[in-house]
Scaffold this motif. Structure first.
Motif, PDB file in Angstrom:
ATOM      1  N   PRO A 243       0.827  -1.187   0.000  1.00 41.28           N
ATOM      2  CA  PRO A 243       0.000   0.000   0.000  1.00 41.28           C
ATOM      3  C   PRO A 243       0.873   1.252   0.000  1.00 41.28           C
ATOM      4  O   PRO A 243       2.029   1.227   0.456  1.00 41.28           O
TER       5      PRO A 243
ATOM      6  N   ASP B 294      -8.825  -3.548  11.131  1.00 41.99           N
ATOM      7  CA  ASP B 294      -8.698  -3.185   9.720  1.00 41.99           C
ATOM      8  C   ASP B 294      -9.595  -4.059   8.849  1.00 41.99           C
ATOM      9  O   ASP B 294     -10.180  -3.578   7.869  1.00 41.99           O
TER      10      ASP B 294
ATOM     11  N   LYS C  87     -12.277  -2.596   6.243  1.00 39.86           N
ATOM     12  CA  LYS C  87     -12.110  -2.971   4.837  1.00 39.86           C
ATOM     13  C   LYS C  87     -13.376  -3.632   4.290  1.00 39.86           C
ATOM     14  O   LYS C  87     -13.864  -3.284   3.195  1.00 39.86           O
TER      15      LYS C  87
ATOM     16  N   SER D 113     -15.963  -2.210   1.488  1.00 39.01           N
ATOM     17  CA  SER D 113     -16.153  -3.044   0.303  1.00 39.01           C
ATOM     18  C   SER D 113     -17.632  -3.319   0.058  1.00 39.01           C
ATOM     19  O   SER D 113     -18.136  -3.194  -1.065  1.00 39.01           O
TER      20      SER D 113
ATOM     21  N   PRO E 196     -14.934   4.610  -2.381  1.00 38.99           N
ATOM     22  CA  PRO E 196     -13.613   4.714  -1.746  1.00 38.99           C
ATOM     23  C   PRO E 196     -12.915   6.047  -2.034  1.00 38.99           C
ATOM     24  O   PRO E 196     -13.039   6.604  -3.116  1.00 38.99           O
TER      25      PRO E 196
ATOM     26  N   THR F 245      -9.510   6.283  -0.480  1.00 37.67           N
ATOM     27  CA  THR F 245      -8.155   5.738  -0.533  1.00 37.67           C
ATOM     28  C   THR F 245      -8.190   4.415  -1.295  1.00 37.67           C
ATOM     29  O   THR F 245      -9.149   3.650  -1.190  1.00 37.67           O
ATOM     30  N   LYS F 246      -7.154   4.146  -2.072  1.00 40.82           N
ATOM     31  CA  LYS F 246      -7.043   2.885  -2.783  1.00 40.82           C
ATOM     32  C   LYS F 246      -6.243   1.940  -1.898  1.00 40.82           C
ATOM     33  O   LYS F 246      -5.021   1.949  -1.864  1.00 40.82           O
ATOM     34  N   GLY F 247      -6.952   1.121  -1.141  1.00 40.91           N
ATOM     35  CA  GLY F 247      -6.283   0.298  -0.148  1.00 40.91           C
ATOM     36  C   GLY F 247      -5.912   1.139   1.057  1.00 40.91           C
ATOM     37  O   GLY F 247      -6.227   2.330   1.145  1.00 40.91           O
ATOM     38  N   PRO F 248      -5.199   0.551   2.013  1.00 39.15           N
ATOM     39  CA  PRO F 248      -4.824   1.299   3.213  1.00 39.15           C
ATOM     40  C   PRO F 248      -3.664   2.253   2.961  1.00 39.15           C
ATOM     41  O   PRO F 248      -2.763   1.966   2.176  1.00 39.15           O
TER      42      PRO F 248
ATOM     43  N   LYS G 210      -3.086   1.885   9.950  1.00 38.66           N
ATOM     44  CA  LYS G 210      -3.598   1.889   8.579  1.00 38.66           C
ATOM     45  C   LYS G 210      -4.792   2.842   8.518  1.00 38.66           C
ATOM     46  O   LYS G 210      -5.646   2.841   9.407  1.00 38.66           O
TER      47      LYS G 210
ATOM     48  N   ARG H 171      -8.053   4.003   6.213  1.00 37.25           N
ATOM     49  CA  ARG H 171      -8.975   3.789   5.104  1.00 37.25           C
ATOM     50  C   ARG H 171     -10.037   4.876   5.161  1.00 37.25           C
ATOM     51  O   ARG H 171     -10.468   5.273   6.253  1.00 37.25           O
TER      52      ARG H 171
END
Length: 350
Positions: free
Chosen positions: A4, A257, A261, A265, A291, A293-296, A314, A316
């Motif tokens: 990430p 997390d 996540k 999703s 979203p 953020t792209k991933g954490p 992390k 998000r």
């Protein structure tokens, strides 16, 4: 698999607590007044102070379940000159707290999950084994303590708590050692418990992690229902955020997390899997988040060097859409609960 992205954030210090991933959080929240931001985990006020400084048109409603945090924040309330309201309560009730304050919605919500540095650094709070203190761990200083849990819970449930919430592979051995120790007398201090755990869990010189770290984490999460509170907070933020509003969540271990996540999703239209042993859940409709953020987002090396607490953090974040808030996700709630079957005891929890 690519890592990430790491954001080169320069940590800012505001009092005894250093807010983790502060600059990425501010970027994710996209603060622009006039509006209302909710800091669901006030702590020492690091995020709140930064949000107030970001735009003079922003008001902040800050929440904390720790009476000590509420008391220590009175100076910042006065300094904010009417732009800050500090409320005792749980962030799982943040939508009701916002409405009770007279607001119909919020534009930003930020959550910094887990125990604060201030709580860890106070031996009398019983969160840490680094200094001896009463085995407490209660964020609200009310209700059953960690000592109550350790001394009154049956062996199988203790093993489950330590295994699932603490991610301790030696959970059954730890639970047996606790029961053997409490036959000789009540376990009352952090040092007592740390010694018991260290008698059955080997130290790992490579990681530098104390043998009792995971057991203490599991008990703390159970005492404060931290994962259940996180699930409620995510749904509460979904209900109270206005269209275009932002939700930013900073977590510190895999259990937290994973919940964040999976929630984002599911609410952005992708399937959710409550467990690797269960099939994916139907995609919810409508999509209530998209979203940000792209991933954490992870802390930079500079931040972790300056603030070791940040190393496992992390971030998000997601933006609220126009869609109405759907019903709460049962699959997400399952992630916060002890499973019906448990590897910690080799069979059914019942």
């Amino acid at each position: 698999m690519s890592r990430p992205p790491k954001v080169q954030a320069v940590p800012r210090t505001d009092g005894p607590h250093i807010p983790v991933l502060l600059e990425p959080v501010l970027t994710a929240l996209a603060i622009k007044g006039p509006g209302l931001a909710v800091d669901g985990t006030f702590g020492a006020g690091g995020y709140t102070r930064a949000i107030l400084a970001a735009d003079p048109g922003i008001r902040v409603l800050a929440i904390d379940r720790d009476p000590g945090a509420i008391a220590s924040g009175k100076g910042l309330v006065a300094e904010a000159q009417g732009r800050l309201e500090l409320v005792p309560g749980r962030f799982g009730d943040l939508d009701a707290i916002v409405e009770a304050s007279g607001d119909t919605g919020a534009d930003q919500v930020v959550l910094d999950i887990g125990v604060s540095s201030m709580q860890i650094d106070q031996p009398e709070r019983g969160f840490s084994f680094r200094q001896d203190g009463p085995l407490d761990m209660r964020m609200e200083r009310a209700g059953p303590s960690a000592a109550d849990l350790v001394n009154e819970t049956d062996e199988a449930t203790l093993a489950d708590i330590i295994f699932h919430y603490g991610e301790e592979r030696r959970s059954r051995a730890v639970a047996r050692a606790i029961l053997e120790a409490r036959r000789r007398g009540r376990i009352e201090t952090t040092a007592q418990l740390a010694e018991i755990v260290a008698s059955v869990v080997r130290a790992d010189p490579a990681s530098g992690i104390h043998p009792a770290t995971r057991t203490f984490q599991g008990l703390r999460i159970a005492v404060n229902d931290e994962l259940g509170e996180l699930v409620r907070a995510l749904h509460a933020a979904e209900r109270i955020l206005r269209p275009g509003g932002r939700l930013a969540v900073v977590t510190f271990h895999s259990l937290e997390d994973r919940i964040v996540k999976q929630f984002f999703s599911a609410r952005s239209g992708r399937a959710v899997q409550a467990s690797r042993h269960l099939p994916s859940v139907e995609r919810p409709v409508p999509k209530s988040f998209q979203p940000v953020t792209k991933g954490p987002v992870l802390p930079s090396e500079a931040e972790t060097a300056a603030n070791p607490r940040a190393r496992s953090a992390k971030l998000r974040a997601a933006q609220r859409t126009e869609a109405p808030a759907p019903e709460p996700l049962a699959a997400i709630a399952m992630l916060a609960s002890l499973p019906e079957t448990s590897p910690s005891r080799g069979g059914s929890r019942r």
